[in-house]
Design a protein around this motif. Sequence first.
Motif, short mmCIF file in Angstrom:
data_model
loop_
_atom_site.label_atom_id
_atom_site.label_comp_id
_atom_site.label_asym_id
_atom_site.label_seq_id
_atom_site.Cartn_x
_atom_site.Cartn_y
_atom_site.Cartn_z
N ARG A 159 -3.78 3.24 0.01
CA ARG A 159 -4.35 2.62 -1.18
C ARG A 159 -3.52 1.41 -1.60
O ARG A 159 -2.29 1.47 -1.60
CB ARG A 159 -4.40 3.62 -2.35
CG ARG A 159 -5.38 4.76 -2.16
CD ARG A 159 -5.40 5.66 -3.38
NE ARG A 159 -4.12 6.33 -3.57
CZ ARG A 159 -3.89 7.59 -3.24
NH1 ARG A 159 -4.87 8.34 -2.72
NH2 ARG A 159 -2.70 8.13 -3.44
N GLN A 160 -4.19 0.33 -1.96
CA GLN A 160 -3.48 -0.87 -2.40
C GLN A 160 -2.85 -0.64 -3.77
O GLN A 160 -3.51 -0.19 -4.70
CB GLN A 160 -4.43 -2.07 -2.47
CG GLN A 160 -3.74 -3.36 -2.90
CD GLN A 160 -4.65 -4.56 -2.84
OE1 GLN A 160 -5.30 -4.80 -1.82
NE2 GLN A 160 -4.73 -5.31 -3.94
N VAL A 161 -1.54 -0.95 -3.86
CA VAL A 161 -0.80 -0.78 -5.10
C VAL A 161 -0.62 -2.12 -5.80
O VAL A 161 -0.73 -2.23 -7.02
CB VAL A 161 0.57 -0.13 -4.81
CG1 VAL A 161 1.42 -0.04 -6.08
CG2 VAL A 161 0.40 1.24 -4.20
N ARG A 162 -0.37 -3.16 -5.00
CA ARG A 162 -0.10 -4.48 -5.57
C ARG A 162 -0.38 -5.54 -4.51
O ARG A 162 -0.19 -5.30 -3.31
CB ARG A 162 1.37 -4.56 -6.00
CG ARG A 162 1.78 -5.84 -6.71
CD ARG A 162 1.28 -5.88 -8.15
NE ARG A 162 1.76 -7.08 -8.83
CZ ARG A 162 2.89 -7.12 -9.54
NH1 ARG A 162 3.66 -6.05 -9.65
NH2 ARG A 162 3.25 -8.24 -10.14
N ALA A 189 5.50 2.20 -9.95
CA ALA A 189 4.98 3.03 -8.86
C ALA A 189 5.91 4.23 -8.68
O ALA A 189 7.13 4.11 -8.83
CB ALA A 189 4.92 2.23 -7.57
N THR A 218 0.84 -1.20 0.00
CA THR A 218 0.00 0.00 0.00
C THR A 218 0.88 1.25 0.00
O THR A 218 2.02 1.22 0.44
CB THR A 218 -0.93 0.03 1.23
OG1 THR A 218 -0.14 -0.08 2.42
CG2 THR A 218 -1.95 -1.10 1.20
N ASP A 219 0.29 2.36 -0.50
CA ASP A 219 1.03 3.61 -0.52
C ASP A 219 0.79 4.39 0.77
O ASP A 219 0.12 3.91 1.69
CB ASP A 219 0.68 4.44 -1.76
CG ASP A 219 -0.78 4.86 -1.82
OD1 ASP A 219 -1.48 4.78 -0.78
OD2 ASP A 219 -1.24 5.27 -2.90
N ARG A 240 5.98 -2.33 -9.58
CA ARG A 240 4.88 -2.00 -10.48
C ARG A 240 3.54 -2.25 -9.81
O ARG A 240 3.44 -3.03 -8.86
CB ARG A 240 4.97 -2.83 -11.78
CG ARG A 240 6.21 -2.48 -12.60
CD ARG A 240 6.26 -3.27 -13.90
NE ARG A 240 7.46 -2.90 -14.66
CZ ARG A 240 7.52 -1.91 -15.53
NH1 ARG A 240 6.44 -1.16 -15.75
NH2 ARG A 240 8.63 -1.63 -16.17
N GLY A 241 2.52 -1.57 -10.32
CA GLY A 241 1.17 -1.76 -9.82
C GLY A 241 0.60 -3.08 -10.32
O GLY A 241 1.29 -3.89 -10.93
N THR A 242 -0.68 -3.29 -10.06
CA THR A 242 -1.34 -4.52 -10.48
C THR A 242 -1.37 -4.58 -12.01
O THR A 242 -1.78 -3.62 -12.66
CB THR A 242 -2.79 -4.57 -9.94
OG1 THR A 242 -2.72 -4.47 -8.51
CG2 THR A 242 -3.48 -5.85 -10.34
N TYR A 266 6.38 2.95 0.88
CA TYR A 266 5.29 2.00 0.76
C TYR A 266 5.29 1.06 1.97
O TYR A 266 6.33 0.87 2.62
CB TYR A 266 5.41 1.20 -0.54
CG TYR A 266 5.21 2.06 -1.77
CD1 TYR A 266 3.96 2.17 -2.36
CD2 TYR A 266 6.28 2.78 -2.30
CE1 TYR A 266 3.78 2.98 -3.48
CE2 TYR A 266 6.10 3.60 -3.42
CZ TYR A 266 4.85 3.69 -3.99
OH TYR A 266 4.66 4.50 -5.09
#
Length: 207
Positions: A142-145, A187, A137-138, A163-165, A192
Amino acid sequence: GDLLFAGTEFGLFVTVDGGKNWVQLKGGMPSIQVRDLTVQRRENDLVMATFGRGFYVLDDYSALRELTPQALAEEARLFPLRDAYSYSPTGLAPAGTAGLGPLGGNWIAPNPPTGAVFTYNVKQPVTGDAKLVLTITDDAGRQVRQISLENAAGLKRVAWDLRGTPAAPAAGAAQGQRGAGGGAALAPAGRYTATLGKMVGDKVTPI
């Protein structure tokens, strides 16, 4: 401190309790005489020179500083890691193609994984309908991956490529058509948070 390394006739040994107990670190390294050791302090790497002009690097040993009996007794533990560098590996020569000389070339090993490398320990295998995941998460939460992990017990490592999803493949797209990172953007630089959790269906419970 209590973390010490020793090179011996048969390989590298480590103690996390000031010498009371020693464990051999292998990680694919053969039984070979370790003749010299040095610490690369900036990256927390241990560099070893071995008999026969061999050369090995233990990447980021910082997790060993936290490898206590108390940590291993927990259901799961995510250990500290070093800062990850964001860069594009595009343009690097494939392994085995660089450094070729008149005598047939030099042996070349693969590069370490790109991104952040996490070390974690799981005391008992994750069973049933649950699966083990690492959630990134950032700063805003927020969920990044989300990365699926092995459900087996033990001390393991996993890399996040920063990288993100990855985007879902387009209908009819050939496998591998999306390229590195599955088309996901890098990202942005920043801080993170990573957490271990058990996922059942779409629900994740931190552990």
